[in-house]
Write a protein that holds these residues in place. Structure first.
Motif, PDB file in Angstrom:
ATOM      1  N   ARG A  76      14.348  15.204  46.162  1.00  0.00           N
ATOM      2  CA  ARG A  76      14.293  14.341  44.986  1.00  0.00           C
ATOM      3  C   ARG A  76      15.654  13.656  44.765  1.00  0.00           C
ATOM      4  NH1 ARG A  76      14.012  14.627  39.082  1.00  0.00           N
ATOM      5  NH2 ARG A  76      15.820  15.921  39.293  1.00  0.00           N
ATOM      6  N   ASP A  94      18.839   6.198  38.828  1.00  0.00           N
ATOM      7  CA  ASP A  94      17.468   5.752  38.608  1.00  0.00           C
ATOM      8  C   ASP A  94      17.349   4.251  38.857  1.00  0.00           C
ATOM      9  OD1 ASP A  94      17.176   8.316  37.731  1.00  0.00           O
ATOM     10  OD2 ASP A  94      16.090   7.805  35.901  1.00  0.00           O
ATOM     11  N   TRP A 144      26.588  15.209  38.505  1.00  0.00           N
ATOM     12  CA  TRP A 144      25.301  14.568  38.801  1.00  0.00           C
ATOM     13  C   TRP A 144      24.333  15.554  39.469  1.00  0.00           C
ATOM     14  CZ3 TRP A 144      22.077  11.163  37.348  1.00  0.00           C
ATOM     15  CH2 TRP A 144      21.055  10.715  38.198  1.00  0.00           C
ATOM     16  N   VAL A 150       8.567  10.827  45.088  1.00  0.00           N
ATOM     17  CA  VAL A 150       9.595  10.608  44.071  1.00  0.00           C
ATOM     18  C   VAL A 150      10.966  10.921  44.640  1.00  0.00           C
ATOM     19  CG1 VAL A 150       9.452  12.944  43.096  1.00  0.00           C
ATOM     20  CG2 VAL A 150      10.253  11.079  41.646  1.00  0.00           C
ATOM     21  N   ASN A 181      15.324   9.882  43.281  1.00  0.00           N
ATOM     22  CA  ASN A 181      16.102   9.107  42.319  1.00  0.00           C
ATOM     23  C   ASN A 181      16.319   7.687  42.825  1.00  0.00           C
ATOM     24  OD1 ASN A 181      16.258  11.394  40.769  1.00  0.00           O
ATOM     25  ND2 ASN A 181      18.285  11.988  41.532  1.00  0.00           N
ATOM     26  N   ARG A 230      11.688   3.929  42.149  1.00  0.00           N
ATOM     27  CA  ARG A 230      10.987   2.827  41.484  1.00  0.00           C
ATOM     28  C   ARG A 230      11.786   1.527  41.557  1.00  0.00           C
ATOM     29  NH1 ARG A 230       6.883   3.660  37.626  1.00  0.00           N
ATOM     30  NH2 ARG A 230       7.712   2.037  36.279  1.00  0.00           N
ATOM     31  N   ALA A 283       9.916  18.133  35.573  1.00  0.00           N
ATOM     32  CA  ALA A 283      11.029  17.210  35.824  1.00  0.00           C
ATOM     33  C   ALA A 283      11.074  16.764  37.280  1.00  0.00           C
ATOM     34  CB  ALA A 283      12.348  17.873  35.440  1.00  0.00           C
ATOM     35  N   LEU A 290       9.916  13.406  38.183  1.00  0.00           N
ATOM     36  CA  LEU A 290      10.607  12.286  37.536  1.00  0.00           C
ATOM     37  C   LEU A 290      11.932  12.053  38.234  1.00  0.00           C
ATOM     38  CD1 LEU A 290      10.106  13.603  33.923  1.00  0.00           C
ATOM     39  CD2 LEU A 290       9.018  11.546  34.838  1.00  0.00           C
ATOM     40  N   GLU A 291      12.471  10.866  38.083  1.00  0.00           N
ATOM     41  CA  GLU A 291      13.810  10.630  38.586  1.00  0.00           C
ATOM     42  C   GLU A 291      14.792  11.305  37.629  1.00  0.00           C
ATOM     43  OE1 GLU A 291      14.399   6.584  39.858  1.00  0.00           O
ATOM     44  OE2 GLU A 291      12.378   6.479  40.680  1.00  0.00           O
ATOM     45  N   ALA A 292      15.927  11.727  38.169  1.00  0.00           N
ATOM     46  CA  ALA A 292      16.810  12.629  37.430  1.00  0.00           C
ATOM     47  C   ALA A 292      17.378  12.030  36.148  1.00  0.00           C
ATOM     48  CB  ALA A 292      17.944  13.094  38.343  1.00  0.00           C
ATOM     49  N   GLY A 293      17.718  10.743  36.192  1.00  0.00           N
ATOM     50  CA  GLY A 293      18.309  10.121  35.013  1.00  0.00           C
ATOM     51  C   GLY A 293      17.338  10.123  33.852  1.00  0.00           C
ATOM     52  N   PHE A 294      16.097   9.827  34.153  1.00  0.00           N
ATOM     53  CA  PHE A 294      15.067   9.800  33.121  1.00  0.00           C
ATOM     54  C   PHE A 294      14.810  11.209  32.575  1.00  0.00           C
ATOM     55  CE2 PHE A 294      10.668   9.975  31.638  1.00  0.00           C
ATOM     56  CZ  PHE A 294      10.664   8.932  30.725  1.00  0.00           C
ATOM     57  N   ALA A 295      14.685  12.167  33.483  1.00  0.00           N
ATOM     58  CA  ALA A 295      14.441  13.551  33.065  1.00  0.00           C
ATOM     59  C   ALA A 295      15.575  14.030  32.156  1.00  0.00           C
ATOM     60  CB  ALA A 295      14.314  14.459  34.286  1.00  0.00           C
ATOM     61  N   HIS A 296      16.783  13.638  32.501  1.00  0.00           N
ATOM     62  CA  HIS A 296      17.957  14.031  31.720  1.00  0.00           C
ATOM     63  C   HIS A 296      17.898  13.438  30.312  1.00  0.00           C
ATOM     64  CE1 HIS A 296      22.019  15.300  30.983  1.00  0.00           C
ATOM     65  NE2 HIS A 296      22.436  14.063  30.787  1.00  0.00           N
ATOM     66  N   HIS A 345      15.389  15.303  28.352  1.00  0.00           N
ATOM     67  CA  HIS A 345      15.961  16.600  28.010  1.00  0.00           C
ATOM     68  C   HIS A 345      16.865  16.489  26.771  1.00  0.00           C
ATOM     69  CE1 HIS A 345      17.600  20.589  28.682  1.00  0.00           C
ATOM     70  NE2 HIS A 345      18.818  20.092  28.661  1.00  0.00           N
ATOM     71  N   THR A 387       4.953   5.032  31.203  1.00  0.00           N
ATOM     72  CA  THR A 387       6.099   5.856  31.572  1.00  0.00           C
ATOM     73  C   THR A 387       6.506   5.527  33.006  1.00  0.00           C
ATOM     74  OG1 THR A 387       4.833   7.648  32.576  1.00  0.00           O
ATOM     75  CG2 THR A 387       5.058   7.707  30.170  1.00  0.00           C
ATOM     76  N   PRO A 388       7.601   6.106  33.497  1.00  0.00           N
ATOM     77  CA  PRO A 388       7.982   5.833  34.889  1.00  0.00           C
ATOM     78  C   PRO A 388       6.967   6.371  35.893  1.00  0.00           C
ATOM     79  CG  PRO A 388       9.827   6.749  33.657  1.00  0.00           C
ATOM     80  CD  PRO A 388       8.614   6.898  32.791  1.00  0.00           C
TER      81      PRO A 388
END
Lengths: 401, 516
Positions: free
Chosen positions: A84, A106, A135, A286, A288, A291, B304, B307-313, B316, B483-484
């Motif tokens: 991921r 993202d 990160w 998926v 990072n 999209r 999570a 989802l991409e990490a930035g969004f999940a963060h 959160h 949503t994403p």
């Protein structure tokens, strides 16, 4: 003070440590110049950067890699987590293999690039130019993984050049010649384990050696002893910089701005804009940046990172790049006179649609001769192949020099 | 691609969303975990023969367009009492009676009377600007799309149309705290306490916290009552709203399954493919709409890792610290409140005697303690709704603040003491309350979280502040209901325009799905 002092809670007294190889570097550093690389003292050049460069191309050069930021990823979800995190498909990376990748925000902008070592089943090491623990931990939400910065727990040397395999063999690493490019193998060494990967930043035959810091000095000594008749030489970061440009390797903070350090959104780069399309695997459901990168694929990229072959012998550092109708279309990020290619070469970032292979452009070079500045508009060509790519890089077993 | 839609959660927004989608011809299945629909807008028995609206207990934001469009009145929605007066209880029994812009009692000066008219004037005007946003899908910032630019322009124009002076005032106070604004306008502590209370109900804010003007405006932004902010109560309690919504949804063809908890959202490659129920059954659908709060949806049901990490963060970090408890009393008879006539007891009673009192009550919550002298909003709905208690007997329902979700030492240990604290306080105003109370139920945020499946026990599914409003609600990237994750939508209070039994999030989400 050593790196271990970090753990003694007095790290605030300094944030630059001598490397575990410092005692040996100190002896060999004739120029007595030191630079800082991340958390460590580093040597720009031991005696002559050109000679050190030639050692890497013609015999064997040793470079202290300890300051490279290293992370260890383990736990039941390590693979899912990495898959991921980075753009590449890590499931294809078997134990004992190493893969290069980038990781993105993202927004699909490159945070950093680095190598992923699958050290043993389910345990990985990620090396990167910049500190990434923040990160990496942010990305760990929802995964059962342990991510630690192990920079100070691992001493590392790059041993690069045509005689490097012979040197390691002579040092007693049995079967090292069978290690294929991007392979990783562990050897018993002086009562500890020495990990060796056939990797490097020089675009040539070479290895990287990973060991606990307590065995750093003995490794250095054994290596130089074994390499005595194979032209072994210490090498500083100036020579490495030349080697990596010839090999076409990009450097974070030089050829692209790490996305999390950028203030201006247009100053970051996607993997496509760095010519790293091959690292992006959309078959993964998926990762990072996926999209945003899919949208970019659809819409087209803003920039292209290219290799330039420049006429003449002037070095095009920081030059503007012009189109054939003399419009600025980009700038040079890395440049050098390549002793191996016998050409002025550069890496440059161009605005799309420029940057197609074979395109004729100009670079505006300002250069100084005996304190006098001059300017030249040097014709150049976008080239596809890297400037240094010898077959011996891929040969297994390597020729025994 | 099929047209099938699964809605996770049959809260009022989920039901509204279901009704609109079914009306548009979609095949909709609503999956509700509880044994009755309504989510936090439900009426349930808490003592034998005593029924109460167990979470939300007053209606002040229900969108009147939804009420009309879904013909809720024809599905049985009746108001038991509309436009309740607010009674700010004073220790000495000299209470203050507040009805919109007019105020009586409580030693209010002529000056404050006039000031209240002006305060209501500008607050209502500003609330209207916010209210206009409720039924719109929030625009995206820097999307490069014309439609987003026009939508943003509309917001700017609405603000500009306030005129120079009011626009300046709006921009000055929209982000600041209610304490400062009330201090500027009024002298009377009881009045300020009552007005301040409206700003902090259901939030993790004190009167001196930034954003508390915004929360006050949000409360005034509905169109339920005769006047903005006025509260009403349906016959049969809040559950009646949900029942009417469910009836409307069913009439249009939606299927509603209760006692059907969803365990997780299913993915097929990068697209949702349905949900898996707690009993293992899988329900397939290309569109899954979640009425659950954002954290439950993304970090719980989806995970999570999808989802991409930035969004999940960002999810959160979405603030959803519940700080309100709910008290239910079964009363053998009507208690006596000092200084209050029997016929005044069917109004909205508040205990917030001054702004400092409210702020001090909040102080404890900052450090994981419950208030020693809490703030309360009390109603005795059985006075105008005989369906809630046996004849001659009554139910009391109160919101009690502050009770932080994370109490030092835990709620298992702290709940009994807090219940006593609350009853002691009530006893000051209604000395016979303990003798009349047959049964007391206190729902802490922990209980609310468990019973209503809301992260943090937060009614609004997340703090309703400027940084979590409109295109920022819950977080950028999911503020337009999509949503994403392809095929996954939000329709709950965690999406714009937030909580309160309103329905707008559900309707906007339905429109977003239909626009795809």
């Amino acid at each position: 003070m050593t790196a271990k002092a970090m753990y003694a809670q007095d790290h605030y007294k300094t944030n630059v440590f001598p490397s575990p190889f410092h005692s040996r570097q100190k002896e060999l550093n004739k120029l007595k110049e030191w630079s800082r690389w991340a958390d460590y003292l580093s040597v720009p050049a031991y005696y002559c950067s050109s000679l050190e460069y030639f050692a890497a191309r013609n015999s064997c050069a040793v470079f202290d890699l300890t300051p490279m930021i290293k992370h260890r990823v383990s736990g039941p979800d390590a693979l899912a987590y990495l898959n991921r995190l980075v753009t590449r498909d890590v499931t294809k990376l078997k134990p004992g293999r190493v893969g290069y990748s980038v990781w993105c925000t993202d927004q699909g902008q490159v945070i950093d690039d680095g190598t992923i070592f699958h050290t043993r089943e389910g345990v990985y090491r990620i090396c990167s130019q910049e500190h990434q623990i923040d990160w990496f931990l942010t990305s760990a939400l929802g995964f059962d993984v342990e991510v630690v910065d192990e920079t100070h727990e691992v001493a590392a040397l790059a041993v690069q050049g045509p005689t490097s395999c012979a040197v390691l063999k002579k040092m007693g690493l049995e079967g090292i010649e069978n290690l294929t490019p991007f392979g990783l193998k562990s050897f018993p060494f002086e009562g500890t384990q020495l990990e060796v990967s056939r990797t490097g930043y020089t675009g040539d035959l070479g290895y990287e050696l990973w060991i606990d810091p307590d065995h750093a000095e003995v490794l250095w000594d054994r290596l130089f002893e074994a390499g005595e008749l194979h032209g072994i030489s210490p090498m500083g970061s100036d020579a490495l910089e030349m080697l990596r440009i010839e090999a076409g390797f990009i450097l974070a903070g030089v050829d692209f701005l790490p996305a999390q350090e950028a203030v201006r959104p247009t100053h970051t780069r996607s993997p496509f804009e760095l010519g790293l399309d091959w690292l992006v695997d959309f078959k993964k459901p998926v990762f990072n940046g996926r999209r945003a990168l899919m949208a970019e694929k659809e819409k087209g990229s803003r920039f292209a990172l290219v290799k330039l072959d420049i006429e003449g012998n002037k070095v095009a550092s920081d030059s503007y790049v012009y189109s054939s109708n003399r419009k600025v279309v980009g700038h040079v990020t890395s440049a050098m006179w390549s002793p191996s290619a016998k050409a002025s070469i550069a890496l440059a970032t161009l605005e799309q649609p420029h940057g197609k292979s074979g395109e004729d452009l100009f670079v505006e070079i300002y250069y100084k001769r005996e304190l006098k500045w001059s300017r030249v508009m040097a014709p150049c060509k976008v080239v596809k192949d890297v400037f240094w790519d010898p077959p011996r890089k891929r040969l297994t077993p390597p020729a025994d020099y | 691609m099929s047209d099938d839609v699964v809605i996770i959660g049959g809260g009022h927004n989920g039901l509204v969303c279901a009704a609109y989608l079914a009306k548009a011809g979609r095949k909709v299945t609503v999956l509700e975990a509880a044994d009755q629909v309504g989510g936090a807008a439900v009426t349930r028995e808490f003592a034998p023969e005593f029924r109460v609206s167990s979470c939300a207990h007053l209606l002040n934001l229900l969108d009147q367009d939804i009420r009309k469009e879904l013909a809720l009145d024809s599905h049985g929605l009746r108001m038991a009492k509309e436009d309740l007066i607010t009674v700010s209880l004073a220790r000495d029994g000299n209470h203050l009676y507040l009805e919109g812009s007019s105020v009586d009692g409580g030693h209010v000066s002529d000056q404050d009377q006039v000031a209240l008219k002006e305060y209501r004037r500008f607050m209502e005007r500003f609330a209207k600007v916010i209210g206009k946003l409720h039924n719109r899908i929030p625009p995206r910032v820097a999307s490069g799309q014309r439609s987003d630019l026009i939508a943003l322009g509309k917001v700017a124009l609405d603000i500009r149309m306030l005129g120079r002076n009011d626009m300046r005032e709006f921009l000055r106070i929209a982000g600041i705290n209610i304490f400062d604004v009330l201090q500027e306008n009024f002298d009377n502590e009881l009045l300020k306490g009552a007005l301040g209370l409206d700003a902090i109900l259901g939030t993790h804010l004190g009167p001196r916290s930034n954003n508390s003007v915004f929360t006050a405006l949000h409360r005034l932004s509905g169109n339920t009552g005769q006047m903005p902010g006025m509260v009403s109560l349906p016959k049969g309690g809040m559950g009646a709203v949900s029942d009417a919504l469910a009836a409307a949804a069913r009439k249009h063809g939606a299927e509603i399954r209760t006692s059907t908890p969803v365990a997780r959202i299913l993915m097929e490659h990068d697209h949702v493919s349905g949900v898996e129920l707690a009993n293992g059954e899988q329900v397939t659908a290309d569109t899954v709409i979640s009425n659950a709060d954002p954290k439950t949806t993304f970090l719980g049901l989806l995970g999570a890792r999808h989802l991409e990490a930035g969004f999940a963060h960002k999810i959160h970090n979405f603030r959803s610290r519940g700080n309100a408890a709910k008290l239910h009393l079964a009363l053998s008879g009507l208690p006596e409140f000092t200084g209050l006539k029997k016929e005044q007891m069917d109004e909205r009673l508040v205990i917030a005697p001054s702004l400092d009192y409210v702020e001090k009550a909040f102080n404890h919550a900052k450090y994981g303690e419950h208030s020693v002298q809490p703030v309360m909003e009390i109603i005795i709905p059985s006075m105008f709704d005989e369906t809630l208690a046996p004849e001659g007997q009554h139910v009391l329902s109160a919101i009690v603040q502050y009770a932080p979700r994370e109490l030092k030492g835990g709620w298992a240990a702290g709940k009994a003491a807090f219940t006593e604290t609350v009853l002691d306080l009530l006893e000051h105003h209604a000395p016979d309350i303990r003798s009349k109370a047959v049964m007391a139920e206190l729902l802490t945020p922990e209980d609310l979280e468990r019973e209503f499946r809301m992260t943090g026990g937060h009614w609004h599914h997340g703090e309703l502040t400027l940084d979590q409003f409109m295109m920022l609600r819950p977080v950028p990237g999911s503020a337009q209901y999509a949503t994403p994750v392809d095929g996954l939508y939000l329709c709950g209070a965690g999406a714009h325009p937030g909580g309160g039994v309103m329905g707008s999030a559900g309707r906007n989400a339905a429109h977003a799905v239909l626009a795809r």
